[in-house]
Design a protein around this motif. Structure first.
Motif, short mmCIF file in Angstrom:
data_model
loop_
_atom_site.label_atom_id
_atom_site.label_comp_id
_atom_site.label_asym_id
_atom_site.label_seq_id
_atom_site.Cartn_x
_atom_site.Cartn_y
_atom_site.Cartn_z
N VAL A 239 0.84 -1.21 0.00
CA VAL A 239 0.00 0.00 0.00
C VAL A 239 0.87 1.25 0.00
O VAL A 239 0.64 2.19 -0.78
N VAL A 243 1.19 4.10 -2.98
CA VAL A 243 0.98 5.53 -2.77
C VAL A 243 2.19 6.34 -3.23
O VAL A 243 2.06 7.36 -3.91
N ARG A 247 2.23 9.06 -6.23
CA ARG A 247 2.64 10.44 -6.03
C ARG A 247 3.81 10.81 -6.95
O ARG A 247 3.86 11.91 -7.50
#
Length: 414
Positions: A239, A243, A247
């Motif tokens: 996870v 992320v 980004r």
């Protein structure tokens, strides 16, 4: 009160120098003229600068870290207060000094101090604002520049205040629109994690005592629960990695463009984001035209206001078309983001010469649609969430109760 060092010539032509206290350099100059001295140079005292530097160096790093930047609300208040002061005939230097004394924000005070020093050096206000790109957008600076050229600086500040108020409303609407679905998704995710870690393992011990082949749904639940329990560090790492990768990708030019384009295609929330972006474009474009900014220059500024790379490319496409001599209507049709009603209003605006007024109407129409979409968002999302929760409950019920049901039937046959 600030201390200024001055140099000048007396009525006899002798060179004189010294220091004086004053609200700003203009006030110091008035004092010198009153005593018969013609100032040639006025600047903040070097001693004062050294003291301020010492105080600044004495600040601890955590205080600087906690210092809040200039917020959108601070900028709104600045625009509204500047309109009131300039409309009342207060000189701009005195207005800035008064705002600096009354503000409670250190970042705002530092910015106002820099504006005053820039004006002292002979810069225009628009040039002074341009020194703070993180606070004042190119659109804001362009509007101030036009206000300076037309002598309507006070009215320009009022228009900017209304524009910033509208921007804040749009941002709040988008946050409000996304808050409910985000909360529901987080709640469902936490529920799934809790079931897999705490609920299903408790039933596994019971199922092991059956000594029989379990239904496929039960085996699926046991397998997923075992994966959660034994590989939760890997899941967290996956996870976090996802992320970070997302980004990093959206921080690239290509990635941000693709993400900004995909935002408009997100089910339910996408149309709210699209309409709010179009409302921001329409109001910014209308405001630029009403203030006298040429269309091409106005579109350059508006392209930076929309805060979406995909929409920015469409505005730049419209700008290029206008530069080639095409009408705004034709470029708007080629952009492919406006509905037929908006295109008709643009056509009427060009024909009647009231394009800015019609664009204000377009902005108002999109604002009303955004408000309606936000109000009905819960009603649109609830059926989807109910179906999803129903499927989740069905899987859990079948996985847990089917083995018990089969065991019960076997006991009855005996």
């Amino acid at each position: 009160m600030p201390v200024f060092a001055y140099r000048g010539r007396s009525s006899n032509g002798d060179l004189v120098s010294g220091t004086l206290e004053g609200a700003d350099s203009g006030a110091v100059a008035d004092q010198l003229f009153a005593t018969g001295i013609t100032p040639t140079d006025i600047k903040p005292s070097q001693k004062l600068r050294t003291e301020e530097k010492s105080v600044g160096d004495a600040k601890t790093w955590w205080k600087k870290l906690n210092e809040k930047p200039v917020s959108a609300l601070d900028l709104m208040l600045f625009s509204r207060q500047m309109y009131t002061l300039l409309k009342s005939g207060v000189p701009i230097m005195r207005a800035l000094a008064g705002l600096q004394e009354s503000t409670q924000s250190p970042a705002m005070s530092a910015m106002l101090q820099d504006l005053r020093e820039s004006l002292d050096k002979g810069r225009e206000l628009s040039a002074a604002l341009r020194r703070h790109p993180t606070i004042f957008s190119p659109f804001y600076v362009s509007m101030i520049q036009v206000g300076e050229m037309t002598g309507m600086l006070d009215e320009t500040f009022m228009r900017l205040y209304h524009h910033l108020e509208f921007e804040k409303t749009m941002r709040d609407n988008i946050k409000s629109a996304l808050r409910y679905p985000t909360f529901v998704v987080i709640a469902i995710t936490l529920a799934i994690v809790a079931v897999n870690i705490f609920v299903i393992p408790a039933f596994v011990k019971v199922f092991e005592g059956f000594h029989t082949e379990l239904p496929i749904m039960t085996r699926f639940l046991i397998g997923s629960s075992s994966f959660f329990v034994h590989f939760w560090p890997l899941l967290i790492a996956m996870v976090v990695g996802a992320v970070v990768m997302f980004r990093s990708y959206t921080n690239t030019v290509h990635g941000k463009f693709k993400w900004d384009k995909y935002k408009f295609q997100i089910p339910i929330a996408g149309k709210i984001i699209l309409k709010s972006t179009l409302a921001r474009f329409a109001r910014s474009f209308a405001l630029a035209m009403k203030s006298g900014i040429p269309i091409v220059q106005g579109m350059n500024s508006v392209a930076l206001v929309v805060d979406n790379d995909f929409m920015r490319s469409k505005v730049e496409q419209m700008r290029d078309g206008v530069e080639r001599g095409e009408s705004v209507l034709r470029t708007a049709i080629a952009a492919g983001v406006f509905n037929p009603v908006v295109l008709q209003m643009i056509a009427v605006g060009e024909e009647t010469g009231d394009l800015d007024g019609l664009m204000f109407e377009v902005a108002g129409m999109y604002e009303q649609e955004v408000e309606y979409e936000v109000k009905t968002l819960s009603a649109q999302i609830e059926p989807i969430m109910i179906v999803f929760l129903g499927i989740l409950v069905l899987i859990l019920a079948l996985g847990i109760f089917l083995p018990m049901w089969d065991l019960g039937k076997a006991a009855m046959h005996k």
